[in-house]
Design an enzyme around this catalytic site. Structure first.
Site, PDB file in Angstrom:
ATOM      1  N   ARG A 197       0.868  -1.294   0.005  1.00 32.33           N
ATOM      2  CA  ARG A 197      -0.024  -0.083  -0.154  1.00 32.33           C
ATOM      3  C   ARG A 197       0.875   1.259  -0.052  1.00 32.33           C
ATOM      4  NH1 ARG A 197      -3.432   2.246   4.575  1.00 32.33           N
ATOM      5  NH2 ARG A 197      -4.946   3.615   3.480  1.00 32.33           N
ATOM      6  N   HIS A 228       0.661   4.271  -2.536  1.00 27.59           N
ATOM      7  CA  HIS A 228       0.332   5.605  -2.276  1.00 27.59           C
ATOM      8  C   HIS A 228       1.516   6.592  -2.364  1.00 27.59           C
ATOM      9  CE1 HIS A 228      -3.483   5.062   0.726  1.00 27.59           C
ATOM     10  NE2 HIS A 228      -3.334   4.245  -0.440  1.00 27.59           N
ATOM     11  N   SER A 273       8.275  10.418  -1.496  1.00 31.69           N
ATOM     12  CA  SER A 273       7.564  11.575  -0.764  1.00 31.69           C
ATOM     13  C   SER A 273       6.883  11.217   0.463  1.00 31.69           C
ATOM     14  CB  SER A 273       6.824  12.543  -1.576  1.00 31.69           C
ATOM     15  OG  SER A 273       5.984  11.731  -2.281  1.00 31.69           O
ATOM     16  N   ASN A 300      -3.557   8.672   4.322  1.00 32.60           N
ATOM     17  CA  ASN A 300      -2.167   7.819   4.745  1.00 32.60           C
ATOM     18  C   ASN A 300      -1.977   7.608   6.422  1.00 32.60           C
ATOM     19  OD1 ASN A 300      -1.254   7.605   2.012  1.00 32.60           O
ATOM     20  ND2 ASN A 300      -0.264   9.501   2.101  1.00 32.60           N
ATOM     21  N   HIS A 355      -5.308  -5.797  -3.375  1.00 33.23           N
ATOM     22  CA  HIS A 355      -6.368  -5.942  -2.120  1.00 33.23           C
ATOM     23  C   HIS A 355      -6.606  -7.378  -1.537  1.00 33.23           C
ATOM     24  CE1 HIS A 355      -8.430  -1.737  -2.821  1.00 33.23           C
ATOM     25  NE2 HIS A 355      -7.287  -1.552  -2.499  1.00 33.23           N
ATOM     26  N   THR A 356      -5.711  -8.281  -2.370  1.00 29.47           N
ATOM     27  CA  THR A 356      -5.867  -9.703  -1.757  1.00 29.47           C
ATOM     28  C   THR A 356      -4.993  -9.711  -0.383  1.00 29.47           C
ATOM     29  OG1 THR A 356      -5.192 -11.916  -2.533  1.00 29.47           O
ATOM     30  CG2 THR A 356      -3.821 -10.193  -3.158  1.00 29.47           C
ATOM     31  N   ASP A 359      -3.099 -13.959  -4.110  1.00 30.96           N
ATOM     32  CA  ASP A 359      -3.769 -15.011  -5.125  1.00 30.96           C
ATOM     33  C   ASP A 359      -4.737 -14.039  -5.731  1.00 30.96           C
ATOM     34  OD1 ASP A 359      -5.624 -14.747  -3.159  1.00 30.96           O
ATOM     35  OD2 ASP A 359      -5.468 -16.634  -2.234  1.00 30.96           O
TER      36      ASP A 359
END
Length: 318
Positions: free
Chosen positions: A59, A63, A73, A91, A188-189, A248
């Site tokens: 993530r 971001h 940054s 964040n 998002h797995t 997966d």
């Protein structure tokens, strides 16, 4: 007029990826040949200690690259005169910065002033995916670290409530296509979401529907139990798929079943431009892995900074 011109230039830099940046998979072969091994060992040790690390690092990479390009940054700390990206609302829940700090400390011991923090995040993102059972790819390197980090700019990150058109436009601004959007959403797995990112789907959704009608009914009830009205548990939430520590294609199967946690996840199955890609990735995990790796390379090319610096400490500019 000068400030306006500067503002336009900054917007263009953010919106248009520098695809001709001279990045190279062998960038550190002569100056720090052990760089990737050092990063991997740091990530592996941290992940054994805290199983949330892989999702958090992945993530972090997204971001970082979506705001000002892949220039680290997101790692800069706020100062008395500037609120930095890591303290922007989207964040606040990005964690595990200490892992990048540890990797940087180890790299500075082995190869001082050589490996950029931006490259560390890019390599680390690949490593956590591979360690979790996902694909492995050659990370192009040679990024430099930026010197600017502004919290307000995080408003440009795709929101969990985004619809498919908003998502497609957000990715297009960064030179990424519809297939990149669907493939990278598969990240998002791995991971977990707090209730605040999806509970608007569970109650008073619209004038016509109490609950988001795209949600599987049984799944919606389960989410309501995990996120009751007026709950005070800041840790309450839901894993983003049923195999949340394994990389997966389960995420896509759940989206097809109406069990996407975010509205933005479920939106991918409700739009003809993205639905067929969701279905193809749900059917074929090898295809998903291949497309995810390719999209991660493209994401890593967004807004690359070749004229910045190599920070000695990732949290502060030199």
């Amino acid at each position: 007029m000068a400030p306006l011109v500067q503002h336009i230039v900054v917007v263009l830099l953010i919106a248009i990826p520098l695809t001709k940046a001279v990045l190279d998979a062998h960038y550190y072969d002569k100056t720090c040949p052990q760089a990737e091994s050092i990063i991997f060992q740091t990530l592996r040790n941290a992940s054994l200690y805290d199983r949330k690390v892989p999702a958090r690092i992945l993530r972090m990479f997204f971001h970082d690259c979506f705001i000002r390009g892949c220039d680290a940054s997101i790692l800069l700390d706020s100062t008395p005169g500037n609120k930095a990206e890591k303290d922007g609302p989207p964040n606040i829940s990005v964690r595990s910065f200490y892992v990048i700090d540890d990797a940087k400390t180890n790299l500075e011991s082995a190869c001082p002033h050589t490996v950029s923090c931006a490259d560390i995040i890019a390599v680390a993102a690949r490593d956590v995916v591979a360690m979790s059972g996902g694909p492995h790819w050659n990370v192009l390197k040679g990024r430099k670290d930026g010197r600017v980090s502004i919290a307000n700019e995080t408003i440009d990150l795709p929101a969990p409530s985004s619809n498919s058109t908003q998502l497609i436009q957000s990715f297009a601004k960064r030179g990424l296509g519809v297939k990149d959007l669907v493939a990278l959403s598969g990240g998002h797995t791995l991971g977990f979401s707090h209730c605040s990112s999806f509970e608007a789907r569970l109650r008073n959704f619209s004038s016509l529907h109490e609950v988001d009608p795209t949600l599987n009914t049984e799944f919606a009830e389960n989410l309501k139990k995990k996120c009751p009205k007026h709950h005070t548990d800041s840790n309450a939430g839901q894993f983003l798929d049923s195999t949340a520590s394994t990389f997966d294609n389960e995420y896509y199967k759940r989206v097809i079943a109406g069990k996407g946690v975010f509205a933005s996840d479920q939106a991918l199955y409700g739009d003809h431009r993205t639905k067929w890609i969701v279905e193809s990735f749900a059917r074929d995990q090898a295809l998903f892995f291949s497309e995810f790796a390719s999209s991660m390379v493209r994401l890593g090319n967004v807004g690359v900074n070749e004229h910045g610096e190599v920070r000695t400490k990732c949290r502060v500019v030199n």
